[in-house]
Design an enzyme around this catalytic site. Structure first.
Site, short mmCIF file in Angstrom:
data_model
loop_
_atom_site.label_atom_id
_atom_site.label_comp_id
_atom_site.label_asym_id
_atom_site.label_seq_id
_atom_site.Cartn_x
_atom_site.Cartn_y
_atom_site.Cartn_z
N ASN A 83 0.84 -1.21 0.00
CA ASN A 83 0.00 0.00 0.00
C ASN A 83 0.87 1.26 0.00
OD1 ASN A 83 -3.04 -0.45 0.23
ND2 ASN A 83 -2.26 -1.96 1.65
N MET A 130 0.91 -2.67 11.97
CA MET A 130 0.25 -3.66 12.81
C MET A 130 0.41 -3.40 14.30
SD MET A 130 -1.13 -5.24 10.44
CE MET A 130 -1.83 -6.75 11.00
N HIS A 147 -8.08 -0.61 6.39
CA HIS A 147 -8.42 -1.83 7.13
C HIS A 147 -9.14 -2.77 6.15
CE1 HIS A 147 -9.61 -4.36 10.49
NE2 HIS A 147 -10.82 -4.41 9.96
N THR A 152 -8.93 7.13 15.07
CA THR A 152 -9.34 7.71 16.36
C THR A 152 -8.89 6.73 17.46
OG1 THR A 152 -11.44 6.55 16.14
CG2 THR A 152 -11.38 8.85 15.39
N LEU A 170 -10.08 1.43 18.14
CA LEU A 170 -9.44 0.67 17.07
C LEU A 170 -10.40 0.47 15.88
CD1 LEU A 170 -6.83 -0.96 16.39
CD2 LEU A 170 -8.11 -2.99 17.10
N GLU A 173 -7.51 -2.25 -2.37
CA GLU A 173 -6.81 -1.36 -1.44
C GLU A 173 -5.90 -0.41 -2.21
OE1 GLU A 173 -4.79 -3.34 1.78
OE2 GLU A 173 -6.33 -4.89 1.86
#
Ligand code: GRF
Length: 194
Positions: A13, A88, A107, A139, A142, A172
């Site tokens: 990504n 992660m 995500h 935020t 999670l 993604e």
């Protein structure tokens, strides 16, 4: 706009985000950080001419210690936007608060479904007809902030975690750069791709 990208692994990504920031794009990548010194994405970033550092979380006995080291690197690069991309590590509310409104994450699920880990396996086992990925503002909760974009893929009868993961990853790599370009231009209107 200056963008820092946080990774933990291969950084596919990160590569797509960095590749997208060219020409009249309002942002440029200024730093790549990984919590794992062995992350393949670090060398990919360097090959692309982006400064890349590892901040090994195993060198710190607690999360705040690790985050202070992260912050030192970030303050030196003074990013306007932070993109978590395959990162992660869970960040403490204190760290998140400092960057709130300027930190994005991708995500691999259609949030609010399947927060947390093993999202592809869970979607398959639930018998869902579709799955996907979400880019959201980070935020303290999670995988919970305002959604900035989603992309959907069908779940096929013969899908395995691997085949579904690969199908989602393709999306993604389209979704994240699309959202970042708008976000960097000050547009937070959510994007829905299918
Ligand atoms: C991807 O599955 C992504 O959904 C999740 O981290 C995984 C690896 O991403 N956020 P990358 O290849 O390291 O960008």
């Amino acid at each position: 706009k200056r963008v820092a990208i946080l990774i933990s692994g291969g950084g596919s990504n990160m590569v797509k985000l960095a590749e997208s920031m060219t020409g009249d794009h309002p942002a440029r990548p200024v730093l790549v950080l990984s919590n794992d010194p062995k992350a393949g994405g670090l060398d990919k970033a360097r090959t692309m001419g982006i400064p890349a550092q590892a901040v090994d979380h195993r060198r710190f006995e607690d999360r705040p210690g690790f985050e202070t080291a992260l912050k030192d690197q970030l303050i030196a690069a003074s990013p306007d936007i932070i993109c978590l991309a395959g990162f992660m590590r869970v960040l403490t509310p204190g760290f998140v608060k400092h960057w709130q409104g300027r930190m994005l994450n991708i995500h691999p699920s259609l949030l609010p479904k399947y927060r947390g880990l093993h999202t592809h396996k869970r979607a398959i086992e639930s018998g869902d007809a579709e799955h996907g990925c979400t880019v959201h503002e980070v935020t303290a909760e999670l995988d919970d902030g305002p959604v900035l974009g989603q992309a959907r893929v069908p779940i096929m009868a013969k899908d395995t975690v691997q085949t579904l993961t690969a199908r989602v990853l393709v999306q993604e790599h389209i979704l994240y750069p699309t959202v970042l370009r708008r976000f960097a231009a000050g547009d937070r209107t959510p994007v829905f791709l299918s």
